[in-house]
Every structure is written in C-alpha cells, then in structure tokens.
Design an enzyme around this catalytic site. Structure first.
Site, PDB file in Angstrom:
ATOM      1  CG  ASN A 108      -1.807   1.232   1.312  1.00 13.61           C
ATOM      2  OD1 ASN A 108      -2.488   1.546   0.349  1.00 13.61           O
ATOM      3  ND2 ASN A 108      -1.781   1.920   2.448  1.00 13.61           N
ATOM      4  CG  HIS A 110      -0.594   6.326   4.578  1.00 13.49           C
ATOM      5  ND1 HIS A 110      -1.977   6.344   4.653  1.00 13.49           N
ATOM      6  CD2 HIS A 110      -0.162   7.248   5.473  1.00 13.49           C
ATOM      7  CE1 HIS A 110      -2.352   7.235   5.549  1.00 13.49           C
ATOM      8  NE2 HIS A 110      -1.275   7.794   6.068  1.00 13.49           N
ATOM      9  CD  GLN A 179       8.746  17.807  -4.298  1.00 10.29           C
ATOM     10  OE1 GLN A 179       9.238  17.642  -3.185  1.00 10.29           O
ATOM     11  NE2 GLN A 179       8.565  19.024  -4.808  1.00 10.29           N
TER      12      GLN A 179
HETATM   13  C1  GRF Z   1      -3.207   9.934  -3.092  1.00 10.78           C
HETATM   14  O1  GRF Z   1      -2.789  10.951  -2.200  1.00 10.78           O
HETATM   15  C2  GRF Z   1      -2.970   8.567  -2.454  1.00 10.78           C
HETATM   16  O2  GRF Z   1      -1.816   8.487  -1.663  1.00 10.78           O
HETATM   17  C3  GRF Z   1      -4.165   8.473  -1.582  1.00 10.78           C
HETATM   18  O3  GRF Z   1      -5.223   8.865  -2.450  1.00 10.78           O
HETATM   19  C4  GRF Z   1      -4.734   9.941  -3.259  1.00 10.78           C
HETATM   20  C5  GRF Z   1      -5.176   9.756  -4.711  1.00 10.78           C
HETATM   21  O4  GRF Z   1      -4.491   8.668  -5.259  1.00 10.78           O
HETATM   22  N1  GRF Z   1      -4.338   7.156  -1.053  1.00 10.78           N
HETATM   23  P1  GRF Z   1      -4.655   8.302  -6.850  1.00 10.78           P
HETATM   24  O5  GRF Z   1      -4.504   9.592  -7.628  1.00 10.78           O
HETATM   25  O6  GRF Z   1      -6.036   7.724  -7.021  1.00 10.78           O
HETATM   26  O7  GRF Z   1      -3.565   7.316  -7.147  1.00 10.78           O
END
Ligand code: GRF
Length: 198
Positions: A108, A110, A179
C-alpha cells in the site's frame, strides 16, 4: 514475469505512475493483469481501459452487507491469483481472508511518513489536513506491506517532502504525490519484481 493487480478508488495517478514506469522501463518484469475499483466512477478505471487492462468494478454497494462484499472481493482476487496486489489510492479495508491468502504479497502507498498521520479515518486529504494542523515541517509518503491492521504493516520505503509556508492540504497532497508517491511506489514494485525485496 511478476503479475500484479492494482486496486484503486479515485483518479488513479499512482496507477498511471506505475503504467508510465513500465512503458519507460523503470519497472521491468511486471505485467498488470487487472485493475479493481470499489468506485464505478473512478477515473483510474478509464486509465486501465486505455491501456487494454481488464478494469473491474466491485462495489460494496452491490452487496447485501460488507461480509458478502469481502467474500466476493477475496474470491475474485484468488481467481486472478496475482503475485502482487498493489493498493494505489484504494480506500476499502482489505478483508482478513485476503491478507491471509496473500502473505507479504499486498503493498500500500500512504501519503505520510508512517507512523505519523495514519490509521482509521486518516486517508486522502485528511492526512494532509492533520499534518498542517500539527505544523510538521516535513511530511512524505510510505510504501508498506499490508497486514490485518490499517497502515500498520512492515514499512518498505519512505520518501520525505518539505512542507512549504502557505501550503494548503491540496498543495501539500500534490507535492507529496509528485515528489514521493509516484517515485517510491514504482521503485518498490520494480524491486519486488526483480528479487531485491521479498
Ligand atoms: C493519493 O494521495 C494517495 O496516496 C491516496 O489517495 C490519493 C489519490 O491517489 N491514497 P490516486 O490519484 O487515485 O492514485
């Protein structure tokens, strides 16, 4: 060749970073066999379809209760039987049966430096709201193995990102995605696929 299933809930920018890394050769020896979302409107599903990858929607709303969803989700994943399951912006708790069926095969991303700003209710923008409320000068992202807890599995990789004066939750989220998330998640997948992490 390592087969991977990517689980998504939203825009899919982390999925896109993985797909782009495969296309550019930053990730080798990996095939994304399917993308699964709990949200039928997730743009991430469109990203998968554009690459000809099986895009599956399994929504808890389509089941009488969470137990029935968990059973169907776990069964579908066992049928796909990937070497690796990647949670990329996935906002549904992984059923215990799936964690047990895929030991050290679920990772995962985070958007904080765990153990800060994680756990129940700490996802998406809420993570960055809490970081700004606390006044941290550095935040970042973490890739970890998934266990039966929420954001409690063994940490695999982290990348720090400076918090800047005037940051909003949105500006901090974007900087951490650009980043940190979009860099360390492909790196970890490549390391697992090429035997450097197991
Ligand atoms: C991101 O900040 C991810 O870390 C969090 O959800 C946000 C959107 O992720 N879990 P994504 O654009 O759908 O990959």
């Amino acid at each position: 060749m390592l087969s991977a299933v990517v689980c998504v809930s939203g825009g899919g920018t982390n999925l896109q970073a993985i797909l782009d890394a495969i296309d550019s050769g930053k990730i080798t020896n990996v095939c994304i066999s399917a993308v699964i979302s709990n949200n039928e409107d997730a743009y991430a599903l469109k990203r998968a379809e554009k690459k000809g990858i099986e895009a599956i929607c399994l929504s808890p709303k389509s089941f009488p209760d969470r137990g029935a969803f968990n059973e169907a989700f776990t069964q579908r994943m066992e049928e796909l039987n990937p070497d690796l399951i990647v949670l990329a912006g996935f906002l549904v708790a992984i059923p215990e049966a799936m964690v047990k069926a895929f030991p050290r095969r679920i990772i995962n991303i985070h958007p904080s430096l765990i153990p800060s700003f994680c756990g129940v209710g700490c996802y998406g923008l809420h993570v960055h709201e809490k970081a700004l409320e606390r006044g941290v000068k550095v935040s970042g992202a973490t890739v970890h193995f998934v266990d039966c807890g929420i954001d409690t599995g063994e940490i695999i990789a982290q990348k720090a990102v400076q918090v800047e004066a005037g940051d909003t939750p949105e500006s901090l989220q974007r900087r951490i995605m650009e980043q940190a998330e979009w860099i360390i998640l492909p790196q970890v997948i490549n390391d697992i696929a090429n035997g450097r992490i197991s």
